[in-house]
Enzyme design. Structure first.
Site, PDB file in Angstrom:
ATOM      1  N   GLU A 176     -18.969  -1.554 -62.714  1.00 11.22           N
ATOM      2  CA  GLU A 176     -18.250  -2.132 -61.573  1.00 11.22           C
ATOM      3  C   GLU A 176     -18.801  -1.616 -60.251  1.00 11.22           C
ATOM      4  O   GLU A 176     -18.450  -2.129 -59.183  1.00 11.22           O
ATOM      5  CB  GLU A 176     -16.760  -1.815 -61.682  1.00 11.22           C
ATOM      6  CG  GLU A 176     -16.323  -0.464 -61.171  1.00 11.22           C
ATOM      7  CD  GLU A 176     -16.744   0.704 -62.042  1.00 11.22           C
ATOM      8  OE1 GLU A 176     -16.618   1.864 -61.607  1.00 11.22           O
ATOM      9  OE2 GLU A 176     -17.210   0.471 -63.179  1.00 11.22           O
ATOM     10  N   GLY A 203     -12.533  15.439 -65.875  1.00  8.57           N
ATOM     11  CA  GLY A 203     -12.299  16.544 -66.799  1.00  8.57           C
ATOM     12  C   GLY A 203     -13.200  16.540 -68.014  1.00  8.57           C
ATOM     13  O   GLY A 203     -14.155  15.770 -68.116  1.00  8.57           O
ATOM     14  N   GLN A 225     -17.190   8.407 -73.465  1.00  2.00           N
ATOM     15  CA  GLN A 225     -17.198   9.716 -74.124  1.00  2.00           C
ATOM     16  C   GLN A 225     -16.098   9.814 -75.176  1.00  2.00           C
ATOM     17  O   GLN A 225     -16.316  10.328 -76.283  1.00  2.00           O
ATOM     18  CB  GLN A 225     -17.051  10.810 -73.073  1.00  2.00           C
ATOM     19  CG  GLN A 225     -18.215  10.882 -72.101  1.00  2.00           C
ATOM     20  CD  GLN A 225     -17.916  11.706 -70.863  1.00  2.00           C
ATOM     21  OE1 GLN A 225     -16.848  12.309 -70.749  1.00  2.00           O
ATOM     22  NE2 GLN A 225     -18.843  11.722 -69.917  1.00  2.00           N
ATOM     23  N   CYS A 240     -17.610   5.309 -68.848  1.00  2.00           N
ATOM     24  CA  CYS A 240     -17.679   6.703 -68.416  1.00  2.00           C
ATOM     25  C   CYS A 240     -16.831   7.607 -69.315  1.00  2.00           C
ATOM     26  O   CYS A 240     -17.209   7.848 -70.454  1.00  2.00           O
ATOM     27  CB  CYS A 240     -17.305   6.815 -66.940  1.00  2.00           C
ATOM     28  SG  CYS A 240     -17.982   8.295 -66.151  1.00  2.00           S
ATOM     29  N   MET A 241     -15.685   8.099 -68.875  1.00  2.00           N
ATOM     30  CA  MET A 241     -14.826   8.893 -69.762  1.00  2.00           C
ATOM     31  C   MET A 241     -14.457   8.083 -70.997  1.00  2.00           C
ATOM     32  O   MET A 241     -14.393   8.618 -72.116  1.00  2.00           O
ATOM     33  CB  MET A 241     -13.564   9.340 -69.021  1.00  2.00           C
ATOM     34  CG  MET A 241     -12.530  10.055 -69.897  1.00  2.00           C
ATOM     35  SD  MET A 241     -13.114  11.595 -70.641  1.00  2.00           S
ATOM     36  CE  MET A 241     -12.950  12.717 -69.248  1.00  2.00           C
ATOM     37  N   HIS A 257     -21.199   3.214 -64.409  1.00  2.00           N
ATOM     38  CA  HIS A 257     -20.141   2.373 -63.848  1.00  2.00           C
ATOM     39  C   HIS A 257     -20.659   0.962 -63.565  1.00  2.00           C
ATOM     40  O   HIS A 257     -21.257   0.716 -62.520  1.00  2.00           O
ATOM     41  CB  HIS A 257     -19.609   2.995 -62.553  1.00  2.00           C
ATOM     42  CG  HIS A 257     -18.756   4.192 -62.771  1.00  2.00           C
ATOM     43  ND1 HIS A 257     -17.379   4.127 -62.840  1.00  2.00           N
ATOM     44  CD2 HIS A 257     -19.077   5.496 -62.974  1.00  2.00           C
ATOM     45  CE1 HIS A 257     -16.882   5.326 -63.063  1.00  2.00           C
ATOM     46  NE2 HIS A 257     -17.897   6.174 -63.153  1.00  2.00           N
ATOM     47  N   PHE A 279     -20.388  15.368 -68.117  1.00  2.00           N
ATOM     48  CA  PHE A 279     -20.519  15.553 -69.559  1.00  2.00           C
ATOM     49  C   PHE A 279     -21.293  14.382 -70.142  1.00  2.00           C
ATOM     50  O   PHE A 279     -21.345  13.298 -69.551  1.00  2.00           O
ATOM     51  CB  PHE A 279     -19.135  15.651 -70.213  1.00  2.00           C
ATOM     52  CG  PHE A 279     -18.360  16.872 -69.820  1.00  2.00           C
ATOM     53  CD1 PHE A 279     -18.354  18.004 -70.624  1.00  2.00           C
ATOM     54  CD2 PHE A 279     -17.639  16.903 -68.627  1.00  2.00           C
ATOM     55  CE1 PHE A 279     -17.646  19.137 -70.249  1.00  2.00           C
ATOM     56  CE2 PHE A 279     -16.924  18.031 -68.244  1.00  2.00           C
ATOM     57  CZ  PHE A 279     -16.935  19.152 -69.060  1.00  2.00           C
TER      58      PHE A 279
END
Length: 383
Positions: A356, A243, A273, A269-270, A354, A312
């Site tokens: 991982e 999202g 952000q 990642c998110m 990422h 994003f």
């Protein structure tokens, strides 16, 4: 496998005809592409793909079947699958079920025999956009009307649909025979407590933290900073997730509250952000995103090949936060967007990609080691 005619329509009216599995349905989502040559099972189960229809640019998908060891969540997150060739047979000593059976069991519609090169070039030129796959509606005009009525990704909060509803301890042990890390930490003794804020976490993030000697408590995305601190954690991980990050103001406020503590924070990642937004950065939607296994990221002639999946990115150019307190540690070397940062005075850092992997290269695994070192350093300082 019984194939029936199907239609793929994009919001701009472009359409492709192909063949689908015999699930009678229509599915709408943001059409994106992933350039990875492997890892289709991990991609299907990555919660960061929630609300999206995945175009696989690698032409042959499904030829190694599906197993139940490589899933990255308990469910398939994608809205649909687009392939050039969907393999009707598979060959792998690890497989437990066939690709098509797995899609049908999880109620995921697919469309194959699509010119995925043409589709990918179209998305690169005009940007990721909503689209629909249907084997019920075969008139492009009718299907495009439904597509255009659907909400776009920008402005969607998908975190609440993918986060855990209750806190839980992660007890699943890693499989040492598959683990590639070079950790010197004892594997049997969990000596660091990490709170994972679940924005749509992948299992391999939890596996890697566990491998590096962490006991894990996974909490919902809406958990307050007060509740998180009540666990007395040694570190906090901000997970990946789907999202638009600009919609998750509740998470940004929690992170702001956590930043005034001295607890080490690691964002992925998110999580990267949202940490950036907590530091008064901005986020913006990329034209077609970064999704693949070979994205170069680095700084000062040091390059890591990374696994990425996001639509994003972060912008500090118009930020009110003093950039003197931030060190930009990584850039995406394809388009120079920010791929990593660290705060100079606070033990907080994050990366857009990422570390991982799963799937992807292991160049960035050292970031988990760095996170552990920050936690150990804090413990030594307090004692």
């Amino acid at each position: 496998m019984n194939l029936i005619p199907a239609l793929l329509v994009l919001a701009d009216g472009t359409y492709y005809k192909g063949w689908s599995n015999n699930l009678s349905q229509t599915s709408i989502g943001e059409v994106v592409f992933n350039t990875g040559m492997t890892g289709y099972q991990e991609i299907l189960t990555d919660p960061s793909y929630s609300g999206q229809i995945i175009t696989f640019t690698y032409p042959e998908i499904g030829n190694t079947g599906i197993n139940f060891e490589d899933t990255e969540s308990k469910q398939v997150s994608v809205q649909g699958v687009i392939t050039k060739c969907s393999s009707q047979k598979s060959y792998s000593w690890r497989q437990t079920t066939l690709w098509d059976n797995y899609l049908k069991k999880n109620n995921i519609i697919s469309i194959s025999s699509i010119d995925t090169r043409s589709l990918t070039k179209h998305l690169r030129s005009f940007g990721a956009m909503n689209g629909g796959i249907s084997n019920e509606i075969l008139n492009p005009r009718d299907l495009v009307d439904k597509v255009r009525q659907s909400p776009v990704m920008e402005g969607l909060d998908l975190i609440k649909e993918n986060t855990t509803s209750v806190s839980f301890s992660w007890n699943n042990e890693f499989m040492t025979k598959w683990n590639y890390s070079c950790s010197k930490f004892p594997l049997s003794r969990k000596f660091l407590k990490v709170i994972v804020i679940d924005f749509g976490v992948k299992f391999n993030i939890l596996r890697q933290l566990s491998f590096y000697g962490c006991s894990l408590i996974v909490v919902p995305a809406t958990t307050s900073a007060h509740t998180i601190c009540s666990y007395n954690p040694d570190g906090i991980l901000l997970s990946n997730g789907p999202g638009d990050p600009s919609t998750a103001s509740y998470a940004v406020q929690t992170i702001k509250d956590l930043l005034i503590t001295d607890i080490p924070i690691f964002g992925i990642c998110m999580g990267h952000q949202l940490l950036s937004k907590a530091l008064n950065g901005l986020t913006f939607k990329l034209k077609f995103g970064h999704r693949g296994l070979n994205h170069p990221a680095g700084l000062l002639q040091k390059v890591e090949i990374t696994s990425q999946n996001h639509g994003f990115a972060v912008d500090f150019d118009t930020s009110t936060e003093s950039t003197e307190l931030l060190q930009l540690t990584h850039f995406n070397l394809n388009d120079d967007t920010i791929a990593g940062l660290a705060h100079i005075e606070i033990p907080a850092f994050s990366v857009q990609y990422h570390p991982e992997a799963s799937p992807g290269p292991h160049d960035s695994d050292y970031l988990f080691h760095y996170f552990v070192c920050l936690m150990k350093q804090r413990i030594l300082y307090e004692n």
